[in-house]
Design an enzyme around this catalytic site. Structure first.
Site, PDB file in Angstrom:
ATOM      1  N   CYS A   1       0.785  -1.209  -0.155  1.00  0.00           N
ATOM      2  CA  CYS A   1      -0.095  -0.074  -0.072  1.00  0.00           C
ATOM      3  C   CYS A   1       0.740   1.187  -0.010  1.00  0.00           C
ATOM      4  CB  CYS A   1      -0.834  -0.151   1.360  1.00  0.00           C
ATOM      5  SG  CYS A   1      -2.063  -1.012   1.451  1.00  0.00           S
TER       6      CYS A   1
ATOM      7  N   LEU B   1      13.720   0.246  11.212  1.00  0.00           N
ATOM      8  CA  LEU B   1      13.847  -0.202  12.474  1.00  0.00           C
ATOM      9  C   LEU B   1      13.814  -1.827  12.487  1.00  0.00           C
ATOM     10  CD1 LEU B   1      10.363   1.603  13.639  1.00  0.00           C
ATOM     11  CD2 LEU B   1      12.600   2.219  14.620  1.00  0.00           C
TER      12      LEU B   1
ATOM     13  N   LYS C   1      10.330   3.978  18.223  1.00  0.00           N
ATOM     14  CA  LYS C   1       8.631   4.215  18.041  1.00  0.00           C
ATOM     15  C   LYS C   1       8.206   2.533  18.030  1.00  0.00           C
ATOM     16  CE  LYS C   1       8.140   4.931  12.904  1.00  0.00           C
ATOM     17  NZ  LYS C   1       7.505   5.999  12.202  1.00  0.00           N
TER      18      LYS C   1
ATOM     19  N   VAL D   1      -0.967   7.359  13.131  1.00  0.00           N
ATOM     20  CA  VAL D   1      -0.163   6.326  12.780  1.00  0.00           C
ATOM     21  C   VAL D   1       0.518   6.478  11.495  1.00  0.00           C
ATOM     22  CG1 VAL D   1       0.200   3.763  12.578  1.00  0.00           C
ATOM     23  CG2 VAL D   1      -1.572   4.812  14.452  1.00  0.00           C
TER      24      VAL D   1
END
Length: 419
Positions: free
Chosen positions: A115, A124, A160, A327
């Site tokens: 997407c 990360l 995060k 988000v």
């Protein structure tokens, strides 16, 4: 490209059986690479992304079969590269990297697709694997990981909260030497499900579902049988379908305790909701929903994957509702499409202000990502006239047979095959 043609308005009511969760099935399929004995995974949804994952596992040398359940035998994996032609359509392929480097000492994955929602970097994942002792290089569009001997346990504090990176680190740490602690870990039910699958294979994991996961490395993982949890986002999508059409629905084979934030907002919108062990019923008693304020955030807060559906709910509700997306950036691409159907909304930074209208009108609209496309199909079900939703390959990535399930609830929807 296929399209959906939807004729409205219809009241959606009846029963729907919820499929297995895509967001748990995908990490579990890739985690099967860690197993030195065959595994059987039950309740895996039939989706494009699942097919792509199975194809990728086969290319790596695993034996993959589907006959109801998915059977994976990763004993003979002998290819350690996930190529661009498979990875380009699906971000989840990055999850092959942790298991490959943990079990075989090497792995490479093409930088992923999927997407187009804002920045979803793999940083990360990379920093987590580096802290476990892997050497990472970015070359020619590939992330290449290697380690001499075994990975080493580490105390990792996530910059995060990231579902994807939590999965990568947790999977890799199962075969590392020593103990790994992940602080600020994602708490999503799909993380818990992936951890429980790994435990079935012999991993030692505790704290899943909290922000501190502890993994004690083991020498090897065996086989086992595991059932994927039900899809909370599919459940939420069908509950919203009934709410916006003033209908009544029972969702079966679901897990109500994964949907607390969503059910609370549906109650605020005026829905009468009951839950059992594996079912949820919603009844609007023919009433129009009331607008609600929603702020997305990592679990257990309101899920970003339900944001588009609640934007639609607010756009046909009584009153004005605010929806704030914290988000992902760039996740309001459905709003201009819904405006073409007569919705009244303003976007200010990461908030959409929804002014409810009595009715929507059918129009030609275009799906931009998975959840946005579901909201457009639902909008077509309640709009007056014909709605054509283009680019529905996005929907096929995340919803199993959505048109059949909607038809069973009374929707007038057909798939128009593309050239």
């Amino acid at each position: 490209m296929d399209k959906f043609r939807v004729q409205g308005p219809t009241k959606l009511q009846g029963e729907v059986t919820i499929s297995g969760a895509k967001n748990a099935a995908l990490p579990i399929l890739f985690a099967a690479l860690l197993a030195e004995e065959p595994v059987e995974i039950q309740n895996v949804p039939k989706l494009k992304d699942v097919d792509t994952s199975m194809k990728l596992l086969s290319q790596l040398g695993a034996k993959v079969e589907r006959n109801g359940s998915v059977h994976i035998d990763a004993r003979d994996v002998n290819v350690f590269c996930a190529p661009y032609d498979l990875v380009k359509t699906m971000r989840a392929s990055i999850w092959a990297l942790g298991p490959l480097v943990a079990r075989f000492g090497q792995g490479q994955v093409s930088l992923p697709g999927g997407c187009t929602i804002g920045a979803r970097p793999v940083d990360l994942h990379i920093s987590g694997l580096e802290q476990l002792g892997a050497t990472i290089k970015l070359e020619e569009g590939y992330v290449k990981a290697s380690v001499d001997g075994r990975l080493k346990g580490a105390h990792i504090v996530m910059d995060k909260v990231s579902v994807g990176a939590t999965v990568t680190i947790m999977c890799a740490a199962t075969l590392a030497e020593g103990t790994t602690i992940i602080e600020n870990a994602a708490r999503e039910p799909e993380i818990v499900d992936t951890a429980n699958f790994l435990i079935t294979l012999g991993a030692k994991i505790s704290g899943q579902g909290t922000d501190r996961i502890v993994i004690e490395g083991v020498e090897r993982l065996g086989g086992g049988v595991y059932r994927v949890l039900p899809d909370r986002i599919e459940t939420g999508t069908f509950l919203v379908a009934a709410a916006i059409s003033r209908g009544k629905i029972i969702c079966r084979n679901t897990q109500p305790d994964t949907l607390d934030a969503v059910l609370a907002k549906l109650r605020d919108a005026g829905a009468d909701i009951e839950v059992g062990e594996d079912w949820i019923s919603l009844d609007m008693h023919g009433k129009r929903p009331k607008a609600v304020n929603v702020r997305t955030a990592p679990h257990p807060a309101f899920p970003t994957d339900m944001q588009a559906q609640f934007t639609l709910l607010n756009l046909v509700a009584e009153g004005t509702g605010f929806i704030t997306e914290t988000v992902f950036e760039n996740r309001f691409m459905h709003v201009p499409e819904l405006s073409r159907m007569g919705a009244h909304a303003e976007i200010e930074s990461n908030t959409v202000i929804c002014h409810g209208v009595e009715k929507l009108s059918g129009a030609q609209v275009m799906a931009t990502d998975l959840r946005a496309s579901a909201s457009l199909v639902l909008a077509g079900c309640i709009a007056e006239g014909t709605t054509v939703v283009d680019r529905i390959y996005h929907i096929d990535r995340g919803y199993e047979r959505i048109e059949d399930k909607l038809r069973a609830l009374g929707a007038n929807i057909e798939r128009v095959k593309g050239e």
